[in-house]
Design a protein around this motif. Structure first.
Motif, PDB file in Angstrom:
ATOM      1  N   ALA A 119       0.557  -1.067  -0.129  1.00  0.00           N
ATOM      2  CA  ALA A 119       0.269  -0.213   0.191  1.00  0.00           C
ATOM      3  C   ALA A 119       0.670   0.971   0.202  1.00  0.00           C
ATOM      4  O   ALA A 119       0.281   2.212  -0.916  1.00  0.00           O
ATOM      5  CB  ALA A 119      -0.806   0.172   1.264  1.00  0.00           C
ATOM      6  N   LEU A 120       1.571   1.660   0.576  1.00  0.00           N
ATOM      7  CA  LEU A 120       3.036   2.171   0.903  1.00  0.00           C
ATOM      8  C   LEU A 120       3.837   3.256  -0.116  1.00  0.00           C
ATOM      9  O   LEU A 120       4.182   3.663  -0.170  1.00  0.00           O
ATOM     10  CB  LEU A 120       3.824   2.815   2.026  1.00  0.00           C
ATOM     11  CG  LEU A 120       4.961   1.206   2.401  1.00  0.00           C
ATOM     12  CD1 LEU A 120       5.662   2.286   1.146  1.00  0.00           C
ATOM     13  CD2 LEU A 120       4.723   1.287   3.656  1.00  0.00           C
ATOM     14  N   ILE A 121       3.895   1.214  -0.689  1.00  0.00           N
ATOM     15  CA  ILE A 121       4.599   1.962  -2.272  1.00  0.00           C
ATOM     16  C   ILE A 121       4.134   2.221  -3.687  1.00  0.00           C
ATOM     17  O   ILE A 121       4.299   2.618  -4.557  1.00  0.00           O
ATOM     18  CB  ILE A 121       5.500   0.608  -2.031  1.00  0.00           C
ATOM     19  CG1 ILE A 121       6.842   1.053  -3.204  1.00  0.00           C
ATOM     20  CG2 ILE A 121       5.320  -0.513  -3.424  1.00  0.00           C
ATOM     21  CD1 ILE A 121       8.127   2.143  -1.863  1.00  0.00           C
ATOM     22  N   ALA A 122       2.370   1.764  -3.534  1.00  0.00           N
ATOM     23  CA  ALA A 122       2.112   1.637  -4.832  1.00  0.00           C
ATOM     24  C   ALA A 122       2.138   3.143  -5.046  1.00  0.00           C
ATOM     25  O   ALA A 122       1.721   3.189  -6.758  1.00  0.00           O
ATOM     26  CB  ALA A 122       0.892   1.351  -4.650  1.00  0.00           C
ATOM     27  N   ALA A 123       1.456   3.988  -4.176  1.00  0.00           N
ATOM     28  CA  ALA A 123       1.416   5.014  -5.088  1.00  0.00           C
ATOM     29  C   ALA A 123       2.517   6.429  -5.192  1.00  0.00           C
ATOM     30  O   ALA A 123       4.171   5.724  -4.558  1.00  0.00           O
ATOM     31  CB  ALA A 123       0.964   6.458  -3.898  1.00  0.00           C
ATOM     32  N   THR A 124       2.902   6.913  -6.729  1.00  0.00           N
ATOM     33  CA  THR A 124       3.936   7.400  -6.826  1.00  0.00           C
ATOM     34  C   THR A 124       4.379   8.479  -6.551  1.00  0.00           C
ATOM     35  O   THR A 124       3.273   9.310  -5.126  1.00  0.00           O
ATOM     36  CB  THR A 124       3.651   8.160  -8.941  1.00  0.00           C
ATOM     37  OG1 THR A 124       2.717   8.488  -8.539  1.00  0.00           O
ATOM     38  CG2 THR A 124       3.759   6.036  -9.797  1.00  0.00           C
ATOM     39  N   ASP A 125       5.580   9.246  -6.220  1.00  0.00           N
ATOM     40  CA  ASP A 125       5.232  10.475  -5.250  1.00  0.00           C
ATOM     41  C   ASP A 125       5.228  11.412  -6.059  1.00  0.00           C
ATOM     42  O   ASP A 125       6.328  11.687  -6.835  1.00  0.00           O
ATOM     43  CB  ASP A 125       6.424  10.361  -4.450  1.00  0.00           C
ATOM     44  CG  ASP A 125       6.560  11.633  -3.603  1.00  0.00           C
ATOM     45  OD1 ASP A 125       6.769  11.231  -2.332  1.00  0.00           O
ATOM     46  OD2 ASP A 125       8.338  12.396  -4.030  1.00  0.00           O
ATOM     47  N   PRO A 126       4.328  12.327  -5.341  1.00  0.00           N
ATOM     48  CA  PRO A 126       5.076  13.311  -6.767  1.00  0.00           C
ATOM     49  C   PRO A 126       5.729  14.407  -6.823  1.00  0.00           C
ATOM     50  O   PRO A 126       6.275  15.409  -7.500  1.00  0.00           O
ATOM     51  CB  PRO A 126       3.438  14.192  -5.559  1.00  0.00           C
ATOM     52  CG  PRO A 126       3.185  13.796  -4.074  1.00  0.00           C
ATOM     53  CD  PRO A 126       3.648  12.202  -4.099  1.00  0.00           C
ATOM     54  N   ILE A 127       6.501  14.270  -5.387  1.00  0.00           N
ATOM     55  CA  ILE A 127       7.681  15.713  -4.847  1.00  0.00           C
ATOM     56  C   ILE A 127       8.986  15.320  -6.159  1.00  0.00           C
ATOM     57  O   ILE A 127       9.616  15.553  -6.934  1.00  0.00           O
ATOM     58  CB  ILE A 127       8.030  14.807  -3.478  1.00  0.00           C
ATOM     59  CG1 ILE A 127       7.359  15.332  -3.044  1.00  0.00           C
ATOM     60  CG2 ILE A 127       9.752  15.759  -3.984  1.00  0.00           C
ATOM     61  CD1 ILE A 127       7.645  15.409  -1.097  1.00  0.00           C
ATOM     62  N   ALA A 128       9.061  13.659  -5.964  1.00  0.00           N
ATOM     63  CA  ALA A 128       9.881  12.838  -7.224  1.00  0.00           C
ATOM     64  C   ALA A 128       9.622  13.227  -8.626  1.00  0.00           C
ATOM     65  O   ALA A 128      10.171  13.888  -9.439  1.00  0.00           O
ATOM     66  CB  ALA A 128      10.679  11.612  -6.659  1.00  0.00           C
ATOM     67  N   VAL A 129       8.022  12.507  -8.652  1.00  0.00           N
ATOM     68  CA  VAL A 129       7.576  12.801 -10.376  1.00  0.00           C
ATOM     69  C   VAL A 129       7.857  14.702 -10.292  1.00  0.00           C
ATOM     70  O   VAL A 129       8.107  14.209 -12.098  1.00  0.00           O
ATOM     71  CB  VAL A 129       6.618  12.397 -10.608  1.00  0.00           C
ATOM     72  CG1 VAL A 129       5.428  12.738 -11.374  1.00  0.00           C
ATOM     73  CG2 VAL A 129       6.370  10.756 -10.131  1.00  0.00           C
ATOM     74  N   VAL A 130       6.952  14.931  -9.648  1.00  0.00           N
ATOM     75  CA  VAL A 130       7.166  16.421 -10.439  1.00  0.00           C
ATOM     76  C   VAL A 130       8.787  17.058 -11.022  1.00  0.00           C
ATOM     77  O   VAL A 130       8.863  17.969 -11.987  1.00  0.00           O
ATOM     78  CB  VAL A 130       6.441  17.421  -9.971  1.00  0.00           C
ATOM     79  CG1 VAL A 130       6.850  19.082  -9.906  1.00  0.00           C
ATOM     80  CG2 VAL A 130       5.099  17.260  -9.304  1.00  0.00           C
ATOM     81  N   ALA A 131       9.802  16.603  -9.901  1.00  0.00           N
ATOM     82  CA  ALA A 131      11.112  17.332 -10.193  1.00  0.00           C
ATOM     83  C   ALA A 131      11.879  16.480 -11.108  1.00  0.00           C
ATOM     84  O   ALA A 131      12.118  17.400 -12.297  1.00  0.00           O
ATOM     85  CB  ALA A 131      11.693  16.735  -8.756  1.00  0.00           C
ATOM     86  N   LEU A 132      11.698  15.272 -11.322  1.00  0.00           N
ATOM     87  CA  LEU A 132      11.618  14.998 -12.644  1.00  0.00           C
ATOM     88  C   LEU A 132      11.037  14.872 -14.517  1.00  0.00           C
ATOM     89  O   LEU A 132      12.024  15.250 -15.061  1.00  0.00           O
ATOM     90  CB  LEU A 132      11.496  13.142 -12.461  1.00  0.00           C
ATOM     91  CG  LEU A 132      11.790  12.556 -14.003  1.00  0.00           C
ATOM     92  CD1 LEU A 132      13.228  12.033 -14.694  1.00  0.00           C
ATOM     93  CD2 LEU A 132      11.086  10.271 -13.961  1.00  0.00           C
ATOM     94  N   LEU A 133       9.852  15.088 -13.963  1.00  0.00           N
ATOM     95  CA  LEU A 133       9.681  15.948 -15.223  1.00  0.00           C
ATOM     96  C   LEU A 133       9.812  17.771 -15.367  1.00  0.00           C
ATOM     97  O   LEU A 133      10.390  17.678 -16.519  1.00  0.00           O
ATOM     98  CB  LEU A 133       7.920  16.740 -14.835  1.00  0.00           C
ATOM     99  CG  LEU A 133       7.282  14.816 -14.963  1.00  0.00           C
ATOM    100  CD1 LEU A 133       6.100  14.927 -14.624  1.00  0.00           C
ATOM    101  CD2 LEU A 133       7.566  14.169 -16.448  1.00  0.00           C
ATOM    102  N   ARG A 134       9.920  18.385 -14.162  1.00  0.00           N
ATOM    103  CA  ARG A 134      10.601  19.334 -14.380  1.00  0.00           C
ATOM    104  C   ARG A 134      12.894  19.587 -15.109  1.00  0.00           C
ATOM    105  O   ARG A 134      12.605  20.369 -15.752  1.00  0.00           O
ATOM    106  CB  ARG A 134      10.930  20.744 -12.941  1.00  0.00           C
ATOM    107  CG  ARG A 134       9.517  20.553 -12.613  1.00  0.00           C
ATOM    108  CD  ARG A 134       8.955  21.977 -13.324  1.00  0.00           C
ATOM    109  NE  ARG A 134       7.418  21.872 -13.218  1.00  0.00           N
ATOM    110  CZ  ARG A 134       6.892  22.963 -11.267  1.00  0.00           C
ATOM    111  NH1 ARG A 134       8.100  22.440 -11.233  1.00  0.00           N
ATOM    112  NH2 ARG A 134       6.096  22.794 -11.200  1.00  0.00           N
ATOM    113  N   GLU A 135      13.235  18.669 -14.274  1.00  0.00           N
ATOM    114  CA  GLU A 135      14.061  18.443 -14.807  1.00  0.00           C
ATOM    115  C   GLU A 135      14.423  17.989 -16.511  1.00  0.00           C
ATOM    116  O   GLU A 135      15.490  18.063 -17.284  1.00  0.00           O
ATOM    117  CB  GLU A 135      15.544  17.622 -14.182  1.00  0.00           C
ATOM    118  CG  GLU A 135      15.598  18.253 -12.717  1.00  0.00           C
ATOM    119  CD  GLU A 135      15.879  17.213 -11.472  1.00  0.00           C
ATOM    120  OE1 GLU A 135      16.939  16.217 -11.890  1.00  0.00           O
ATOM    121  OE2 GLU A 135      16.185  17.329 -10.458  1.00  0.00           O
ATOM    122  N   THR A 136      13.469  17.129 -16.742  1.00  0.00           N
ATOM    123  CA  THR A 136      13.431  16.071 -17.841  1.00  0.00           C
ATOM    124  C   THR A 136      12.657  17.058 -19.531  1.00  0.00           C
ATOM    125  O   THR A 136      13.088  17.386 -20.631  1.00  0.00           O
ATOM    126  CB  THR A 136      13.572  15.182 -18.147  1.00  0.00           C
ATOM    127  OG1 THR A 136      12.043  14.379 -17.793  1.00  0.00           O
ATOM    128  CG2 THR A 136      13.857  14.209 -17.581  1.00  0.00           C
TER     129      THR A 136
END
Length: 409
Positions: A119-136
């Motif tokens: 359950a705790l690992i199922a959701a993607t993390d908004p912090i990491a995902v948003v940072a990745l999209l910004r950088e790429t």
């Protein structure tokens, strides 16, 4: 007080150096922060802060979520609301079940801790995902899908995590049948959205009566943190409340001009607000990834065994694949169809980060295998942020997604 200010300035200075070095070396900024945090722990440099559930939820999440939601246009979000909700609900359930099954059959875990970890690992993390999209530099519909899913799927994960903990504690009243699940979803997810919308509308209405950009910016800060705290106090999802408040304020107060609406904020206020929240997100990102790196350096991964850690990472990746591809297949012949290359990015770009660690750190002491859950959560996050973060730019070139320059380098 002097020591606290000195340490805060030291962390900010380190974040600036990491940002400069990452840009020169063409490395993801978040990866550099994690490595810098690990170096601090290795050399026993005391930053004065430790990674805790309260720090992540009360300090880090609100500014990052609000800043990301502030830039989401409702018209674009509404067009893909159905696949976003499907990925955020059905996808979370599929991922959690797949991960839990793998831990039970592959590592011999008990069912309760396996479900809690799933359950705790199922959701993607908004912090990491948003940072990745910004950088790429990813833009367009695929960015909206990945970013919106990461902002929304916390509601379903929070409901599932709460029900799993209640079931593990043998609390039949809290972990009832299907009706209890629906009621919990309405209270946590629906309540969070309702609080966010109400707070966002109130802030927009007050901002419309002012022409002072400082007052307007202060109102956005009140909306970001106030919606989160009020929702959490009421037992709802603070994450969804802040996201809803950000979308409302963004579309009615900042971004409305393009959609035919007159923004409530003044032109100077809109520019100032966007710059302010971009800076706030930079500070929050810097803090959380430095602390993640510091915490990782103190975890005894060898205790769990490298085979177990490798399998936990593989189960998390497999669970994400099971969450993405079947759900996208269901929309293959509809207007919400997702191209195959974008599905691959949805899978590999679904990073885990601070949100998973916050839930793991909040596990009650009586949960069986609590230390195993915590160690495996740190292992999955380490792999996600470092390995997936480092390889994401290469994957974008292979899949021919992103800015033209990124595809032809």
């Amino acid at each position: 007080m002097d020591v606290l200010v000195f340490r805060a300035l030291g962390l900010l200075g380190l974040a600036i150096l990491v940002a400069l070095a990452a840009r020169r070396l063409r490395l993801p900024y978040t990866v550099g922060l994690v490595l810098a945090g690990a170096a601090l722990a290795f050399f026993r440099v005391d930053s004065g802060l430790t990674l805790t559930h309260d720090l992540i939820f009360d300090v880090v999440l609100p500014p990052l979520l609000f800043e990301a939601a502030l830039n989401i246009r409702w018209g674009e979000f509404r067009r893909d609301l159905v696949p976003v909700l499907a990925l955020s609900t059905v996808g979370v359930l599929l991922c959690a079940a797949a991960v839990a099954s793998g831990l039970v059959w592959g590592l011999g875990w008990q069912v309760e801790p396996a479900l809690a970890f799933g359950a705790l690992i199922a959701a993607t993390d908004p912090i990491a995902v948003v940072a990745l999209l910004r950088e790429t530099g990813v833009t367009g519909r695929i960015r909206l899908l990945i970013e919106a899913e990461s902002l929304v799927n916390d509601g379903a994960a929070a409901v599932l995590f709460t029900l799993v903990l209640a079931w593990a504690a043998h609390d039949a009243g809290a972990a009832g049948g299907p009706l209890a699940v629906v009621r919990a979803l309405a209270e946590i997810a629906g309540g969070g959205v309702l609080v966010g919308v109400v707070v966002g509308l109130a802030a927009v209405a007050i901002a419309g009566a002012s022409d002072d950009h400082l007052v307007e910016t202060a109102l956005t800060a009140v909306a970001a943190f106030g919606s989160f705290l009020v929702a959490e106090r009421l037992g709802a999802s603070g994450v969804l409340a802040t996201v809803a408040a950000g979308i409302v304020m963004g579309n009615l107060g900042v971004l409305g001009a393009r959609d035919g609406l007159e923004p409530a904020l003044t032109p100077h206020g809109r520019t100032f607000v966007l710059g302010f929240w971009e800076f706030a997100a930079f500070l929050a990102n810097s803090l959380v990834f430095l602390l993640i790196g510091s915490a990782m350096a103190t975890i005894d991964f060898a205790r769990e065994g490298w085979r177990a850690l490798a399998l936990a990472v593989l189960f998390a990746l497999a669970g994400r694949a099971i969450a993405v591809y079947p759900v996208c297949l269901a929309f293959a012949r509809t207007r919400w169809a997702v191209p195959a290359n974008e599905q691959h990015l949805l899978w590999w770009g679904g990073l885990r980060g601070a949100l998973a660690l916050a839930l793991a750190l909040a596990l009650p002491p009586h949960i069986p295998q609590r230390d195993d859950i915590l160690i495996c959560a740190f292992a999955v996050v380490a792999f996600s942020v470092i390995v997936q973060g480092l390889t994401a730019p290469f994957l974008l070139r292979v899949l021919k997604i992103g800015p033209p320059a990124a595809q032809t380098d």
